[in-house]
Scaffold this motif. Structure first.
Motif, PDB file in Angstrom:
ATOM      1  N   VAL A  34       0.856  -1.189   0.000  1.00  0.00           N
ATOM      2  CA  VAL A  34       0.000   0.000   0.000  1.00  0.00           C
ATOM      3  C   VAL A  34       0.889   1.235   0.000  1.00  0.00           C
ATOM      4  CG1 VAL A  34      -1.994  -0.999   1.179  1.00  0.00           C
ATOM      5  CG2 VAL A  34      -0.123  -0.060   2.523  1.00  0.00           C
ATOM      6  N   THR A  35       0.364   2.318  -0.560  1.00  0.00           N
ATOM      7  CA  THR A  35       1.103   3.575  -0.495  1.00  0.00           C
ATOM      8  C   THR A  35       0.460   4.444   0.584  1.00  0.00           C
ATOM      9  OG1 THR A  35      -0.309   4.697  -2.084  1.00  0.00           O
ATOM     10  CG2 THR A  35       1.557   3.483  -2.975  1.00  0.00           C
ATOM     11  N   LEU A  36       1.234   5.431   1.073  1.00  0.00           N
ATOM     12  CA  LEU A  36       0.689   6.344   2.077  1.00  0.00           C
ATOM     13  C   LEU A  36      -0.521   7.089   1.519  1.00  0.00           C
ATOM     14  CD1 LEU A  36       3.817   7.885   3.837  1.00  0.00           C
ATOM     15  CD2 LEU A  36       2.359   6.017   4.585  1.00  0.00           C
ATOM     16  N   ALA A  37      -0.464   7.409   0.203  1.00  0.00           N
ATOM     17  CA  ALA A  37      -1.569   8.133  -0.407  1.00  0.00           C
ATOM     18  C   ALA A  37      -2.840   7.284  -0.391  1.00  0.00           C
ATOM     19  CB  ALA A  37      -1.205   8.529  -1.829  1.00  0.00           C
ATOM     20  N   GLN A  38      -2.678   5.963  -0.649  1.00  0.00           N
ATOM     21  CA  GLN A  38      -3.844   5.084  -0.610  1.00  0.00           C
ATOM     22  C   GLN A  38      -4.433   5.039   0.798  1.00  0.00           C
ATOM     23  OE1 GLN A  38      -2.078   1.490  -2.161  1.00  0.00           O
ATOM     24  NE2 GLN A  38      -3.169   1.684  -4.116  1.00  0.00           N
ATOM     25  N   LEU A  39      -3.560   4.907   1.803  1.00  0.00           N
ATOM     26  CA  LEU A  39      -4.037   4.874   3.188  1.00  0.00           C
ATOM     27  C   LEU A  39      -4.790   6.155   3.520  1.00  0.00           C
ATOM     28  CD1 LEU A  39      -1.001   3.318   5.108  1.00  0.00           C
ATOM     29  CD2 LEU A  39      -3.221   2.265   4.695  1.00  0.00           C
ATOM     30  N   ALA A  40      -4.229   7.294   3.052  1.00  0.00           N
ATOM     31  CA  ALA A  40      -4.874   8.574   3.341  1.00  0.00           C
ATOM     32  C   ALA A  40      -6.232   8.662   2.667  1.00  0.00           C
ATOM     33  CB  ALA A  40      -3.980   9.727   2.901  1.00  0.00           C
ATOM     34  N   SER A  41      -6.358   8.097   1.459  1.00  0.00           N
ATOM     35  CA  SER A  41      -7.643   8.206   0.772  1.00  0.00           C
ATOM     36  C   SER A  41      -8.665   7.233   1.362  1.00  0.00           C
ATOM     37  CB  SER A  41      -7.481   7.980  -0.733  1.00  0.00           C
ATOM     38  OG  SER A  41      -7.005   6.682  -0.978  1.00  0.00           O
ATOM     39  N   VAL A  42      -8.182   6.199   2.053  1.00  0.00           N
ATOM     40  CA  VAL A  42      -9.104   5.284   2.731  1.00  0.00           C
ATOM     41  C   VAL A  42      -9.542   5.880   4.073  1.00  0.00           C
ATOM     42  CG1 VAL A  42      -9.279   3.047   3.897  1.00  0.00           C
ATOM     43  CG2 VAL A  42      -8.251   3.186   1.628  1.00  0.00           C
ATOM     44  N   TYR A  43      -8.567   6.394   4.841  1.00  0.00           N
ATOM     45  CA  TYR A  43      -8.854   6.827   6.212  1.00  0.00           C
ATOM     46  C   TYR A  43      -9.206   8.308   6.340  1.00  0.00           C
ATOM     47  CZ  TYR A  43      -7.624   2.552   8.754  1.00  0.00           C
ATOM     48  OH  TYR A  43      -7.630   1.296   9.276  1.00  0.00           O
ATOM     49  N   GLY A  44      -8.703   9.125   5.397  1.00  0.00           N
ATOM     50  CA  GLY A  44      -8.800  10.568   5.573  1.00  0.00           C
ATOM     51  C   GLY A  44     -10.192  11.128   5.336  1.00  0.00           C
ATOM     52  N   GLU A  45     -10.455  12.278   5.931  1.00  0.00           N
ATOM     53  CA  GLU A  45     -11.774  12.899   5.853  1.00  0.00           C
ATOM     54  C   GLU A  45     -12.142  13.251   4.419  1.00  0.00           C
ATOM     55  OE1 GLU A  45     -14.288  15.445   8.896  1.00  0.00           O
ATOM     56  OE2 GLU A  45     -12.370  16.359   8.447  1.00  0.00           O
ATOM     57  N   ASP A  46     -11.122  13.685   3.616  1.00  0.00           N
ATOM     58  CA  ASP A  46     -11.459  14.007   2.237  1.00  0.00           C
ATOM     59  C   ASP A  46     -11.037  12.926   1.251  1.00  0.00           C
ATOM     60  OD1 ASP A  46      -9.990  16.721   3.536  1.00  0.00           O
ATOM     61  OD2 ASP A  46      -8.662  15.271   2.584  1.00  0.00           O
TER      62      ASP A  46
ATOM     63  N   GLU B  10      -1.200  11.972  12.064  1.00  0.00           N
ATOM     64  CA  GLU B  10      -0.205  12.953  11.635  1.00  0.00           C
ATOM     65  C   GLU B  10       0.688  12.415  10.526  1.00  0.00           C
ATOM     66  OE1 GLU B  10       1.586  14.092  15.281  1.00  0.00           O
ATOM     67  OE2 GLU B  10      -0.134  15.354  15.827  1.00  0.00           O
ATOM     68  N   ALA B  11       1.066  11.139  10.626  1.00  0.00           N
ATOM     69  CA  ALA B  11       2.028  10.585   9.676  1.00  0.00           C
ATOM     70  C   ALA B  11       1.377  10.232   8.343  1.00  0.00           C
ATOM     71  CB  ALA B  11       2.695   9.350  10.275  1.00  0.00           C
ATOM     72  N   VAL B  12       0.131   9.785   8.362  1.00  0.00           N
ATOM     73  CA  VAL B  12      -0.490   9.307   7.132  1.00  0.00           C
ATOM     74  C   VAL B  12      -1.436  10.341   6.537  1.00  0.00           C
ATOM     75  CG1 VAL B  12      -1.972   7.542   6.130  1.00  0.00           C
ATOM     76  CG2 VAL B  12      -0.254   6.896   7.828  1.00  0.00           C
ATOM     77  N   LEU B  13      -2.300  10.905   7.357  1.00  0.00           N
ATOM     78  CA  LEU B  13      -3.283  11.850   6.826  1.00  0.00           C
ATOM     79  C   LEU B  13      -2.681  13.232   6.643  1.00  0.00           C
ATOM     80  CD1 LEU B  13      -6.400  10.872   8.976  1.00  0.00           C
ATOM     81  CD2 LEU B  13      -5.480   9.779   6.936  1.00  0.00           C
ATOM     82  N   GLY B  14      -1.663  13.553   7.423  1.00  0.00           N
ATOM     83  CA  GLY B  14      -1.043  14.876   7.317  1.00  0.00           C
ATOM     84  C   GLY B  14      -1.476  15.774   8.462  1.00  0.00           C
ATOM     85  N   GLU B  15      -0.623  16.761   8.745  1.00  0.00           N
ATOM     86  CA  GLU B  15      -0.859  17.691   9.848  1.00  0.00           C
ATOM     87  C   GLU B  15      -2.208  18.385   9.694  1.00  0.00           C
ATOM     88  OE1 GLU B  15       0.514  18.682  13.350  1.00  0.00           O
ATOM     89  OE2 GLU B  15       2.020  17.934  11.963  1.00  0.00           O
ATOM     90  N   GLY B  16      -2.992  18.382  10.758  1.00  0.00           N
ATOM     91  CA  GLY B  16      -4.248  19.126  10.740  1.00  0.00           C
ATOM     92  C   GLY B  16      -5.402  18.437  10.030  1.00  0.00           C
ATOM     93  N   LYS B  17      -5.135  17.244   9.446  1.00  0.00           N
ATOM     94  CA  LYS B  17      -6.213  16.527   8.762  1.00  0.00           C
ATOM     95  C   LYS B  17      -6.960  15.633   9.759  1.00  0.00           C
ATOM     96  CE  LYS B  17      -5.956  17.634   4.334  1.00  0.00           C
ATOM     97  NZ  LYS B  17      -4.627  17.955   3.969  1.00  0.00           N
ATOM     98  N   ASP B  18      -8.184  15.238   9.405  1.00  0.00           N
ATOM     99  CA  ASP B  18      -8.959  14.380  10.284  1.00  0.00           C
ATOM    100  C   ASP B  18      -9.346  13.082   9.597  1.00  0.00           C
ATOM    101  OD1 ASP B  18      -9.247  15.735  12.793  1.00  0.00           O
ATOM    102  OD2 ASP B  18     -10.323  17.281  11.670  1.00  0.00           O
ATOM    103  N   TYR B  19      -9.737  12.117  10.434  1.00  0.00           N
ATOM    104  CA  TYR B  19     -10.217  10.849   9.903  1.00  0.00           C
ATOM    105  C   TYR B  19     -11.623  11.027   9.338  1.00  0.00           C
ATOM    106  CZ  TYR B  19      -6.586   8.197  12.425  1.00  0.00           C
ATOM    107  OH  TYR B  19      -5.420   7.677  12.874  1.00  0.00           O
ATOM    108  N   LYS B  20     -11.956  10.168   8.373  1.00  0.00           N
ATOM    109  CA  LYS B  20     -13.313  10.051   7.893  1.00  0.00           C
ATOM    110  C   LYS B  20     -14.148   9.489   9.043  1.00  0.00           C
ATOM    111  CE  LYS B  20     -13.016   8.344   3.638  1.00  0.00           C
ATOM    112  NZ  LYS B  20     -12.899   7.226   2.669  1.00  0.00           N
ATOM    113  N   LEU B  21     -15.356  10.006   9.232  1.00  0.00           N
ATOM    114  CA  LEU B  21     -16.219   9.472  10.284  1.00  0.00           C
ATOM    115  C   LEU B  21     -16.692   8.069   9.902  1.00  0.00           C
ATOM    116  CD1 LEU B  21     -18.517  12.504  11.169  1.00  0.00           C
ATOM    117  CD2 LEU B  21     -16.572  11.639  12.462  1.00  0.00           C
TER     118      LEU B  21
END
Lengths: 308, 296
Positions: B126-138, B176-187
């Motif tokens: 998996v790439t960090l970008a994929q993880l962020a698009s799965v877990y991240g709010e946007d 912080e490491a995957v979604l990025g500073e100040g980002k939130d998880y998807k509910l």
């Protein structure tokens, strides 16, 4: 000759022996016991309100709290405290639990009170009460490790930690208390009612349906309300079986998150006095008020029976 | 009466304990209070156990409760060492300074955050970008097919996101490491109360994805390698890749003391950072703070 004895007043008539002291001591002890319930309830309410007041007075808005599902208290960019999803979670799980528990427990109560006799009745009563003794963490464990794979297999859904799972479990947990109280309500209906109906040629079921159930109506309602209160306040089993996901449920297979479970999961690692901490106590105030109203109405209904 | 005597004796003992505890002297009997991160608690207990043989005069009381709990305890002055799987926040340091506590940070090791998948899941990297698009709010990824796979046993194709409760150190670090500073998880993620629950749930749920410390990985789980970017090498989470920092989501593990440690606390921390202490860390499945050679 000795002087005549002084006129005896009533206090002097008491024999100050051991039994007298024991009597006074017990009177004080039971008084303390009786009053302590009041002291505790006032104390707990004062504590919860005190801890949560900072949130209620500074950050609280009806729309933000009751109108938003975004519970993100640890967000660094935009912390929000929307409790709507948590309230919906608790309500949906409790609702489903009542759908399970009401027919079960009323059925059990009617059987124990009206149909079963002798040994069967006694054994059943004990077993129902034993069901209430199973710790909630054990129920939660059953939900997590038995029901979860079962629901995945049977209903072919991606995950079994959902409203259905926790509702079933909560229903089984609430059933014993509801059965016991409903049975008491049925027992309170005087036997003369039953005898009169039987004398008119009614069958057992006709007696139950036409005479006993209408007469016990209020007690049965109180039993259901106490079950609802039990469901609202349950924490551990719901935390483990509901999936603990912030979500407005649209089907019984959706994961949800309960108010109680949120407090239990988050309070331990929250800095004392922070907004997040106060927000959790605000959830506590809300829970306290809701359960208080439910239990109070159950109590008033039971009192209503006694007067009639 | 007997009870009263026992009670006062116990109280006396308690008072004696807290006295030595405060002084932290190396001579005589000392108790070190150690509290915090659940990620570190197993290691902390192993250290405490082994340290008995090094210095029999020092007893170490270890409790878990989470990084936040440990940091709160060092701020309130109730512990000598706080364990944390995240660094102290600026506001926490400010609160501490206001109370006259000057937290000193020690990195005692590293923990690779492994991504967990069900063992039938075909994804190997998996790439960090994929993880962020799965877990991240946007993030927009909600189906396994969007990642180009079909997961056996998961006909609904839905990605079941398994996460942690929102104040655990693991939750904060992953954010912080995957979604990025100040980002939130998807509910809507299933927020488990403990790393072990994450591993349990993912191993039983074909549609699930989760994350936790590498030490919690079991043979019933698939642990994919992680790429920093599409063109970067895919690094599997191992102790070695955490030490040389080639694994993209490895986090430092901290211990905090109030000011420069002295006496028994200093002796204990020096020993933890020595080769012996660091090898205990390795044996428990975590990476040491610096490369060490351990036998076995």
């Amino acid at each position: 000759m000795s002087a005549p004895p002084p006129h005896p007043d009533t206090a002097a008539l008491d024999r100050r022996d051991l039994a007298w002291y024991v009597d006074k001591l017990v009177a004080v002890l039971v008084f303390v016991g009786g009053v302590s319930a009041v002291v505790f309830i006032v104390g707990i309410f004062a504590f919860v309100t005190h801890e949560g007041w900072g949130f209620v007075s500074e950050h609280f808005s009806l729309r933000g709290f009751f109108g938003s599902i975004r519970w993100a208290p640890t967000s660094t960019s935009n912390p929000t405290y929307g409790a709507l999803a948590l309230i919906a979670g608790t309500a949906s799980v409790t609702g489903l639990a009542m759908l399970v528990a009401v027919p079960f427990s009323l059925g059990a109560a009617i059987y124990i009170a009206e149909f079963a006799t002798g040994r069967t009745r006694e054994v059943l009563k004990v077993l129902v009460e034993m069901l209430a003794a199973i710790p909630s963490v054990v129920w939660g464990f059953i939900g997590l490790s038995v029901m979860n794979p079962l629901i995945i297999d049977v209903f072919n859904v991606p995950i079994g930690l959902c409203v259905l799972n926790s509702g079933l479990i909560l229903g089984l947990m609430a059933a014993p208390i509801m059965t016991t109280i409903a049975e008491d309500a049925l027992k309170a209906v005087p036997d003369t009612y039953r005898e009169a109906a039987e004398a008119l040629g009614a069958t057992r079921w006709q007696v139950t349906r036409r005479v006993v159930l209408p007469a016990a109506r209020q007690g049965l309602l109180a039993a259901v309300l106490l079950g609802v209160g039990r469901g609202f306040g349950e924490t551990m089993a719901v935390l483990m079986a509901s999936g603990h996901a912030i979500n407005l449920p649209t089907s019984p297979f959706d994961s949800v998150r309960a108010l109680t479970a949120t407090i239990a999961a988050e309070l331990g690692e929250t800095a004392v006095g922070s907004t997040h901490y106060q927000a959790l106590f605000a959830l506590g105030i809300f829970l306290f008020v809701v359960t208080f109203v439910i239990n109070l109405s159950a109590d008033l209904i039971v009192r209503g029976i006694r007067k009639t | 009466m007997k009870n009263l005597i026992a009670l006062s004796a116990a109280l006396g003992l308690l008072a004696a304990c807290s006295r030595t505890d405060r002084s932290g002297a190396s001579g005589g009997h000392a108790v070190i209070q150690n509290k915090g991160s659940d990620t570190l608690v197993n290691v902390a207990q192993a250290w405490a156990e082994a340290y008995k043989k090094v210095d029999a005069n020092v007893a170490i009381a270890v409790t878990g409760g989470g990084s936040g709990t440990g940091i709160a305890a060092i701020i309130n002055g109730t512990v000598d060492i706080a364990n944390a799987s995240r660094s102290m926040k600026a506001e926490e340091i400010k609160t501490a300074e206001a109370k006259g506590v000057h937290p000193k940070e020690f990195i005692v090791g590293y923990d690779a955050l492994a991504v967990f998948l069900h063992k039938d899941n075909p994804i190997g990297e998996v790439t960090l970008a994929q993880l962020a698009s799965v877990y991240g709010e946007d993030g927009t990824v909600t189906k396994w097919s969007q990642l180009g796979v079909q997961v056996p046993g998961c006909p609904s194709d839905e990605i079941i996101r398994v996460s942690r409760q929102n104040n655990s150190g693991t939750f904060v670090y992953f954010k912080e490491a995957v979604l990025g500073e100040g980002k939130d998880y998807k509910l809507g993620s299933r927020d488990m109360h403990g790393s072990k629950d994450v591993a349990d749930l993912v191993s039983k749920t074909p549609c699930a994805i989760g994350y936790s410390g590498l030490a919690y990985a079991t043979p019933a789980l698939k642990v994919p390698c992680v790429k920093k970017a599409d063109d970067a090498a895919c690094v599997p989470p191992t102790i070695a890749s955490a030490v040389d920092r080639s694994y993209p989501i490895a986090r430092p593990l901290f211990m905090y003391t109030n000011g420069e440690p002295t006496g028994a606390t200093k002796g204990y921390l020096d020993w933890i950072l020595s080769d012996v202490g660091q090898c205990i860390m390795v044996n428990k499945g975590y990476a040491p703070a610096r490369p060490v050679k351990c036998d076995g």
